[in-house]
Design a protein around this motif. Sequence first.
Motif, short mmCIF file in Angstrom:
data_model
loop_
_atom_site.label_atom_id
_atom_site.label_comp_id
_atom_site.label_asym_id
_atom_site.label_seq_id
_atom_site.Cartn_x
_atom_site.Cartn_y
_atom_site.Cartn_z
N HIS A 1 0.81 -1.21 0.00
CA HIS A 1 0.00 0.00 0.00
C HIS A 1 0.85 1.26 0.00
CE1 HIS A 1 -2.74 -3.01 2.15
NE2 HIS A 1 -3.19 -2.87 0.91
N GLY A 2 2.08 1.16 -0.45
CA GLY A 2 2.91 2.35 -0.57
C GLY A 2 4.10 2.35 0.35
N GLY A 3 3.91 2.89 1.57
CA GLY A 3 5.03 3.05 2.47
C GLY A 3 5.88 4.26 2.09
N LEU A 4 6.78 4.62 2.99
CA LEU A 4 7.67 5.76 2.76
C LEU A 4 9.12 5.34 3.00
CD1 LEU A 4 5.92 8.93 4.24
CD2 LEU A 4 6.98 8.75 1.98
N PRO A 5 9.68 4.53 2.10
CA PRO A 5 11.05 4.07 2.31
C PRO A 5 12.07 5.19 2.33
CG PRO A 5 10.25 3.47 0.12
CD PRO A 5 9.07 3.97 0.89
N ILE A 6 11.71 6.40 1.81
CA ILE A 6 12.65 7.52 1.88
C ILE A 6 12.90 7.96 3.31
CG2 ILE A 6 12.09 8.42 -0.41
CD1 ILE A 6 10.34 10.55 1.02
N LEU A 7 11.97 7.61 4.22
CA LEU A 7 12.13 7.95 5.63
C LEU A 7 12.69 6.75 6.37
CD1 LEU A 7 8.92 10.04 6.41
CD2 LEU A 7 11.22 10.82 5.85
N ASP A 8 13.98 6.63 6.35
CA ASP A 8 14.66 5.49 6.96
C ASP A 8 14.85 5.76 8.45
OD1 ASP A 8 15.89 3.07 7.12
OD2 ASP A 8 17.81 3.75 6.33
N THR A 9 13.70 5.96 9.14
CA THR A 9 13.74 6.42 10.53
C THR A 9 12.76 5.60 11.37
OG1 THR A 9 14.12 8.65 9.66
CG2 THR A 9 13.63 8.47 12.00
N PRO A 10 13.19 4.49 11.95
CA PRO A 10 12.29 3.67 12.76
C PRO A 10 12.20 4.09 14.22
CG PRO A 10 14.37 2.54 12.52
CD PRO A 10 14.49 3.85 11.77
N GLN A 11 12.27 5.39 14.45
CA GLN A 11 12.16 5.96 15.80
C GLN A 11 11.27 7.20 15.71
OE1 GLN A 11 13.64 4.82 18.61
NE2 GLN A 11 14.80 3.16 17.65
N PRO A 12 10.63 7.62 16.81
CA PRO A 12 9.84 8.85 16.78
C PRO A 12 10.70 10.04 16.34
CG PRO A 12 9.37 7.63 18.78
CD PRO A 12 10.54 6.95 18.13
N PHE A 13 10.11 10.91 15.51
CA PHE A 13 10.84 12.07 15.02
C PHE A 13 9.87 13.22 14.76
CE2 PHE A 13 9.69 9.57 11.30
CZ PHE A 13 9.25 10.50 10.37
N LEU A 14 10.43 14.42 14.58
CA LEU A 14 9.65 15.59 14.22
C LEU A 14 9.64 15.71 12.70
CD1 LEU A 14 10.90 18.15 16.88
CD2 LEU A 14 8.66 17.06 16.79
N LEU A 15 8.46 15.64 12.12
CA LEU A 15 8.32 15.74 10.68
C LEU A 15 7.92 17.16 10.31
CD1 LEU A 15 6.67 13.19 8.31
CD2 LEU A 15 6.14 15.61 8.07
N LYS A 16 8.71 17.79 9.45
CA LYS A 16 8.41 19.15 9.00
C LYS A 16 8.11 19.12 7.50
CE LYS A 16 10.93 21.69 12.55
NZ LYS A 16 11.78 22.85 12.85
N TYR A 17 7.12 19.95 7.13
CA TYR A 17 6.76 20.02 5.72
C TYR A 17 6.05 21.34 5.44
CZ TYR A 17 4.97 18.77 1.15
OH TYR A 17 4.69 18.76 -0.20
N ASN A 18 6.68 22.18 4.64
CA ASN A 18 6.08 23.46 4.23
C ASN A 18 5.56 24.28 5.41
OD1 ASN A 18 6.71 22.78 1.63
ND2 ASN A 18 4.61 22.37 0.98
N GLY A 19 6.35 24.33 6.46
CA GLY A 19 6.01 25.19 7.59
C GLY A 19 5.22 24.53 8.70
N ILE A 20 4.77 23.29 8.49
CA ILE A 20 4.04 22.60 9.57
C ILE A 20 4.97 21.60 10.24
CG2 ILE A 20 1.85 22.91 8.41
CD1 ILE A 20 3.19 19.38 8.68
N GLU A 21 4.58 21.16 11.44
CA GLU A 21 5.37 20.19 12.19
C GLU A 21 4.44 19.19 12.86
OE1 GLU A 21 9.01 21.28 14.65
OE2 GLU A 21 7.58 20.78 16.24
N LEU A 22 4.78 17.92 12.74
CA LEU A 22 4.01 16.85 13.37
C LEU A 22 4.96 15.97 14.18
CD1 LEU A 22 1.81 15.63 10.36
CD2 LEU A 22 1.02 16.96 12.32
N LYS A 23 4.48 15.50 15.31
CA LYS A 23 5.21 14.47 16.04
C LYS A 23 4.87 13.13 15.38
CE LYS A 23 5.26 16.92 20.46
NZ LYS A 23 4.76 16.95 21.87
N GLU A 24 5.89 12.50 14.81
CA GLU A 24 5.67 11.29 14.01
C GLU A 24 6.11 10.05 14.79
OE1 GLU A 24 4.05 9.23 11.33
OE2 GLU A 24 4.22 11.36 10.84
N PHE A 25 5.21 9.06 14.80
CA PHE A 25 5.47 7.78 15.46
C PHE A 25 5.41 6.68 14.39
CE2 PHE A 25 4.07 10.57 18.78
CZ PHE A 25 4.77 10.18 19.92
N PRO A 26 6.53 6.40 13.75
CA PRO A 26 6.52 5.45 12.64
C PRO A 26 6.46 3.99 13.10
CG PRO A 26 8.76 6.11 13.07
CD PRO A 26 7.89 6.92 14.01
N ILE A 27 6.17 3.11 12.16
CA ILE A 27 6.34 1.69 12.41
C ILE A 27 7.83 1.41 12.49
CG2 ILE A 27 6.00 -0.61 11.43
CD1 ILE A 27 3.49 0.73 12.62
#
Length: 292
Positions: free
Chosen positions: A153-179
């Motif tokens: 179903h897609g996935g985001l292999p460009i984000l090689d980050t299997p730990q919580p991180f701060l995701l920024k995109y065009n001025g917004i910020e999210l607390k990201e909890f990846p698989i």
Amino acid sequence: MNILTFDIEEWFHILDNESTKTEKDWHQYPERIHQNMDRLFALLEDNNVKATFFCLGWVAEKYPDVIKEIAKRGYHIGSHSNLHPLVYELSPEKFEEDLRISLDQLEQAIGEKVTSYRAPGFSITENALWSFEILAKHGITHDASVFPAARSHGGLPILDTPQPFLLKYNGIELKEFPINYHAALGQKLIFSGGGYFRILPYPLIKKLFSSGKYNMTYFHPRDFDPDQPIIPELSAIRKFKSYVGLKGAFKKLDNLIKDFKFVDLLTADDQIDWDKAKIVDLSNFKQTVKPE
């Protein structure tokens, strides 16, 4: 840190299948969510463990008692979309409409703001990064949609980050909890939820959980329901993915909860020093936006 989460949908909310893809088809299938939820509630309460429940807005509209019971028992509630669409198949406008409806339905049921989200099928891909902006626009602060590996179903292999991180995109910020995943021989082994959890033997699952500092689970009520009907239109591979390991999955979950300490998403958030967290900025990543 081990985070326990469930995606609350009906047993027939199966992706990659035309006969279950849209709401107009769902009336033909029997309801099983109440008995499956009761079983999960009993397990969690017997072990005194909290969890986050990412719920469909459709469930909140059709079975508001289910959502209210989750809230009554003190569990954290997030959105899992309204009608369980794959994000990369939507235009930004359609995605925003689905998100808005899901939040409205859930917030009406529980009487408080919903600020967490997980995309169906982890379907925020490289060409749907715009969805992060829309999530932030509607008050989402915690996201658990990133699958940092390739998948059906897609996935985001460009984000090689299997730990919580701060995701920024065009001025917004999210607390990201990846698989999370276990890296071995150049491959990423997923093990902490869904069909991966059902198919792998428990001793291996236990070993993999013990080897990492962060594990994000993702289970569905249907993962522990061996008596659910088989949808005949499913392809052979989809049947395998949907029904393999159902008989032993509930015992595995019981063992997992007893062998490891779990928290919900909000408790995990409190335990993370976000000032020291990795920052991932995707603002300059080129993507293709699906037209309206």
